[in-house]
Design a protein around this motif. Structure first.
Motif, PDB file in Angstrom:
ATOM      1  N   LEU A 177      -4.068  12.763  48.381  1.00  0.00           N
ATOM      2  CA  LEU A 177      -2.666  12.024  48.495  1.00  0.00           C
ATOM      3  C   LEU A 177      -2.328  10.715  47.441  1.00  0.00           C
ATOM      4  CD1 LEU A 177      -1.860  12.525  51.899  1.00  0.00           C
ATOM      5  CD2 LEU A 177      -0.596  13.006  49.917  1.00  0.00           C
ATOM      6  N   ALA A 178      -3.550  10.017  47.912  1.00  0.00           N
ATOM      7  CA  ALA A 178      -3.964   8.696  46.977  1.00  0.00           C
ATOM      8  C   ALA A 178      -3.136   9.144  45.409  1.00  0.00           C
ATOM      9  CB  ALA A 178      -4.885   7.843  47.159  1.00  0.00           C
ATOM     10  N   ILE A 179      -3.557   9.781  44.674  1.00  0.00           N
ATOM     11  CA  ILE A 179      -4.043  10.463  43.542  1.00  0.00           C
ATOM     12  C   ILE A 179      -3.060  10.939  43.094  1.00  0.00           C
ATOM     13  CG2 ILE A 179      -5.598  12.410  41.761  1.00  0.00           C
ATOM     14  CD1 ILE A 179      -7.967  11.566  42.897  1.00  0.00           C
ATOM     15  N   LEU A 180      -1.704  12.326  43.619  1.00  0.00           N
ATOM     16  CA  LEU A 180      -0.339  12.307  43.732  1.00  0.00           C
ATOM     17  C   LEU A 180       0.059  11.592  43.556  1.00  0.00           C
ATOM     18  CD1 LEU A 180      -1.476  15.782  45.775  1.00  0.00           C
ATOM     19  CD2 LEU A 180      -0.840  16.040  42.955  1.00  0.00           C
ATOM     20  N   GLY A 181      -0.001   9.975  45.128  1.00  0.00           N
ATOM     21  CA  GLY A 181       0.875   9.917  45.194  1.00  0.00           C
ATOM     22  C   GLY A 181       1.088   8.376  43.745  1.00  0.00           C
ATOM     23  N   PHE A 182       0.423   8.332  43.349  1.00  0.00           N
ATOM     24  CA  PHE A 182      -0.245   6.990  42.412  1.00  0.00           C
ATOM     25  C   PHE A 182       0.288   7.787  40.655  1.00  0.00           C
ATOM     26  CE2 PHE A 182      -2.199   6.294  38.062  1.00  0.00           C
ATOM     27  CZ  PHE A 182      -2.362   3.857  38.601  1.00  0.00           C
ATOM     28  N   THR A 228      18.701  11.431  36.902  1.00  0.00           N
ATOM     29  CA  THR A 228      19.566  10.289  37.409  1.00  0.00           C
ATOM     30  C   THR A 228      18.406   9.197  37.716  1.00  0.00           C
ATOM     31  OG1 THR A 228      20.096  11.119  39.322  1.00  0.00           O
ATOM     32  CG2 THR A 228      20.872  12.005  37.736  1.00  0.00           C
ATOM     33  N   GLU A 229      19.079   7.867  37.928  1.00  0.00           N
ATOM     34  CA  GLU A 229      18.113   6.998  38.252  1.00  0.00           C
ATOM     35  C   GLU A 229      18.335   7.019  39.904  1.00  0.00           C
ATOM     36  OE1 GLU A 229      16.414   3.527  38.522  1.00  0.00           O
ATOM     37  OE2 GLU A 229      16.901   4.649  36.850  1.00  0.00           O
ATOM     38  N   ARG A 248       4.545   8.194  41.166  1.00  0.00           N
ATOM     39  CA  ARG A 248       5.549   7.090  40.658  1.00  0.00           C
ATOM     40  C   ARG A 248       5.794   6.861  39.582  1.00  0.00           C
ATOM     41  NH1 ARG A 248       6.860   3.446  44.379  1.00  0.00           N
ATOM     42  NH2 ARG A 248       6.423   0.595  43.360  1.00  0.00           N
ATOM     43  N   ARG A 249       4.598   6.972  38.648  1.00  0.00           N
ATOM     44  CA  ARG A 249       3.736   6.204  37.882  1.00  0.00           C
ATOM     45  C   ARG A 249       5.222   6.864  36.568  1.00  0.00           C
ATOM     46  NH1 ARG A 249      -1.539   7.087  34.684  1.00  0.00           N
ATOM     47  NH2 ARG A 249      -0.816   8.566  34.917  1.00  0.00           N
ATOM     48  N   SER A 250       5.120   8.289  37.468  1.00  0.00           N
ATOM     49  CA  SER A 250       5.669   9.443  36.152  1.00  0.00           C
ATOM     50  C   SER A 250       6.981   9.518  36.363  1.00  0.00           C
ATOM     51  CB  SER A 250       5.445  10.759  36.738  1.00  0.00           C
ATOM     52  OG  SER A 250       5.844  11.354  37.272  1.00  0.00           O
ATOM     53  N   ARG A 288      14.067   7.795  43.951  1.00  0.00           N
ATOM     54  CA  ARG A 288      13.819   9.025  45.655  1.00  0.00           C
ATOM     55  C   ARG A 288      12.329   9.116  45.251  1.00  0.00           C
ATOM     56  NH1 ARG A 288      17.339  12.481  45.490  1.00  0.00           N
ATOM     57  NH2 ARG A 288      17.045  13.903  44.448  1.00  0.00           N
ATOM     58  N   ARG A 289      11.881   9.412  44.232  1.00  0.00           N
ATOM     59  CA  ARG A 289      10.557   9.881  43.282  1.00  0.00           C
ATOM     60  C   ARG A 289       9.511   8.513  43.521  1.00  0.00           C
ATOM     61  NH1 ARG A 289       9.208  14.205  39.847  1.00  0.00           N
ATOM     62  NH2 ARG A 289       7.106  14.317  39.422  1.00  0.00           N
ATOM     63  N   ARG A 290      10.027   7.146  43.226  1.00  0.00           N
ATOM     64  CA  ARG A 290       8.621   6.726  43.597  1.00  0.00           C
ATOM     65  C   ARG A 290       8.697   6.028  44.777  1.00  0.00           C
ATOM     66  NH1 ARG A 290      12.267   4.171  38.634  1.00  0.00           N
ATOM     67  NH2 ARG A 290      13.586   3.404  39.911  1.00  0.00           N
ATOM     68  N   ARG A 291       9.675   6.389  45.558  1.00  0.00           N
ATOM     69  CA  ARG A 291       9.829   5.544  47.257  1.00  0.00           C
ATOM     70  C   ARG A 291       8.596   6.564  47.570  1.00  0.00           C
ATOM     71  NH1 ARG A 291      15.128   5.370  47.646  1.00  0.00           N
ATOM     72  NH2 ARG A 291      15.382   7.588  48.178  1.00  0.00           N
ATOM     73  N   THR A 292       9.002   8.510  47.164  1.00  0.00           N
ATOM     74  CA  THR A 292       8.302   9.595  48.031  1.00  0.00           C
ATOM     75  C   THR A 292       6.786   9.033  47.788  1.00  0.00           C
ATOM     76  OG1 THR A 292      10.024  10.723  47.337  1.00  0.00           O
ATOM     77  CG2 THR A 292       7.637  12.191  48.248  1.00  0.00           C
TER      78      THR A 292
END
Length: 129
Positions: A73-78, A5-6, A81-83, A11-15
């Protein structure tokens, strides 16, 4: 697997954004701690000191943790967020419902090889004398 859902996407983009921000800050901190840790370790390995001081141990541990943890963390966060991506637009869903999901024209790879006023590649005849 059902479409998220949106709210789940947001939530995934924020995290992912928070993970990326913390990772970048940790990498910034590592630019100060890693060189000092390398200097302390080199001095100890050269035999100039009896051992690492408390500051040397702390800087070495913090430097390694911020470099490895911040990078991860930078790689996982990017990627997190992208996925998350954007969901299908309601207009796209309406068009798919109205016209179907199939392409309008079938794909023809030879179409790009043809030039205006010239026959297709397989149809060429040698009319030269």
């Amino acid at each position: 697997m059902p479409e998220p859902t949106e709210q789940q996407r947001a939530r995934r983009r924020r995290t992912g954004g928070w993970m990326l921000a913390v990772g970048v800050v940790a990498l910034f901190v590592s630019t100060f701690t890693v060189p000092e840790a390398i200097h302390d370790l080199a001095r100890v390995s050269a035999g100039q000191d009896a051992g690492l001081t408390t500051r040397g141990v702390v800087v070495t541990v913090v430097g390694a943790a911020t470099l490895l943890g911040g990078g991860a963390l930078a790689i996982l966060g990017f990627n997190w967020r992208r996925s998350a991506g954007e969901g299908p637009h309601p207009e796209d869903l309406l068009l798919d419902e109205q016209f179907g999901d199939a392409p309008v024209r079938p794909y023809d790879p030879d179409e790009l090889r043809r030039r205006p006023g010239r026959p297709a590649l397989g149809d060429e005849r040698d009319d030269r004398p």
